[in-house]
Design an enzyme around this catalytic site. Structure first.
Site, mmCIF file in Angstrom:
data_model
loop_
_atom_site.group_PDB
_atom_site.id
_atom_site.type_symbol
_atom_site.label_atom_id
_atom_site.label_comp_id
_atom_site.label_asym_id
_atom_site.label_seq_id
_atom_site.Cartn_x
_atom_site.Cartn_y
_atom_site.Cartn_z
ATOM 1 N N GLY A 75 0.836 -1.193 0.000
ATOM 2 C CA GLY A 75 0.000 0.000 0.000
ATOM 3 C C GLY A 75 0.872 1.244 0.000
ATOM 4 N N GLN A 114 3.056 10.117 1.014
ATOM 5 C CA GLN A 114 4.353 9.433 1.151
ATOM 6 C C GLN A 114 5.285 9.738 -0.016
ATOM 7 O OE1 GLN A 114 2.338 5.455 2.024
ATOM 8 N NE2 GLN A 114 4.217 5.287 3.218
ATOM 9 N N CYS A 128 5.442 0.143 7.524
ATOM 10 C CA CYS A 128 5.133 1.272 6.637
ATOM 11 C C CYS A 128 6.383 1.615 5.835
ATOM 12 C CB CYS A 128 4.721 2.473 7.486
ATOM 13 S SG CYS A 128 4.324 3.944 6.525
ATOM 14 N N LEU A 129 6.211 1.897 4.540
ATOM 15 C CA LEU A 129 7.366 2.242 3.710
ATOM 16 C C LEU A 129 8.034 3.536 4.181
ATOM 17 C CD1 LEU A 129 5.971 1.317 0.173
ATOM 18 C CD2 LEU A 129 7.576 0.005 1.582
ATOM 19 N N HIS A 155 -4.903 1.806 7.074
ATOM 20 C CA HIS A 155 -3.547 2.339 7.280
ATOM 21 C C HIS A 155 -3.250 3.438 6.242
ATOM 22 C CE1 HIS A 155 0.991 1.703 7.885
ATOM 23 N NE2 HIS A 155 0.914 2.430 6.775
ATOM 24 N N GLU A 156 -3.558 3.152 4.964
ATOM 25 C CA GLU A 156 -3.270 4.134 3.903
ATOM 26 C C GLU A 156 -4.161 5.364 4.050
ATOM 27 O OE1 GLU A 156 -0.601 3.642 2.500
ATOM 28 O OE2 GLU A 156 -0.449 1.517 2.942
ATOM 29 N N HIS A 158 -2.886 7.957 6.402
ATOM 30 C CA HIS A 158 -1.844 8.841 5.856
ATOM 31 C C HIS A 158 -2.453 10.134 5.303
ATOM 32 C CE1 HIS A 158 1.949 6.665 6.044
ATOM 33 N NE2 HIS A 158 1.398 5.560 5.573
HETATM 34 ZN ZN LIG Z 1 2.229 3.681 5.707
#
Ligand SMILES: [Zn+2]
Length: 178
Positions: free
Chosen positions: A46, A51, A96-97, A138-139, A142
């Site tokens: 995701g 991000q 998370c990235l 989660h996304e 953000h």
């Molecule tokens: Zn994330």
């Protein structure tokens, strides 16, 4: 398509509340495609627009083919909205990235119903459970400047962010340091 740079926490660009998209036009479609390529390359399941430094309400989600009967398909979502959440909760060890190499247990609703605009600007609704539900939530977090570490204790959050800050600094080239 182009690979974009993923912003690593802590960074003020990850704390912004993102603006809605007026319509999924060619510009947004290109961003969605670039986000998918960036997510695949990372690799991740995701990615949210903030991000990659874009403060607009767009996420992409794609689980592994290994995820049972859920067909592997990218979900491109603009302006995602939660219409319903289950009383039942689920716990996942989230990563998370933007917080590489850090994980923590996060509790969220086990199932959600979400409305969004897809890659073709069509309004769609899906009901998700399991990892897909967690990943979408989660996304979507953000888009409001919320990271998974905001769901855990301040103590654990402090430890993770401090480590990231340190890793970041030591990874920077010597000449770039003040
Ligand atoms: Zn994330």
């Amino acid at each position: 398509m182009a690979k974009l740079e993923i912003i690593i926490a802590p960074d003020p660009r990850l704390k912004r509340v993102c603006k809605p998209v007026a319509c999924v036009d060619a510009r947004i479609r290109k961003l969605m495609d670039d986000m998918l390529e960036t997510m695949h390359a990372a690799p991740g399941i995701g990615l949210a627009a903030p991000q990659v430094g874009v403060a607009e309400r767009i996420i992409v989600v794609e689980l592994d083919a290994a995820d049972g009967d859920d067909p592997r398909r990218p979900y491109f979502m603009a302006n995602p909205e939660i219409l319903w959440t289950s009383e039942e909760r689920a716990t996942y060890d989230e990563g998370c990235l933007s917080l590489p190499d850090h994980y923590a247990d996060v509790v969220r609703p086990a199932s959600v119903r979400v409305r969004y605009l897809d890659h073709d600007n069509e309004s769609r609704e899906i009901e998700a459970d399991g990892l897909l539900a967690t990943c979408i939530q989660h996304e979507m977090d953000h888009l409001d400047g919320v990271l998974f570490v905001d769901h855990i204790s301040a103590l654990k959050r402090g430890i993770i962010l401090r480590k990231l800050r340190k890793t970041h600094k030591s990874g920077a080239p010597a000449l770039a340091r003040p």
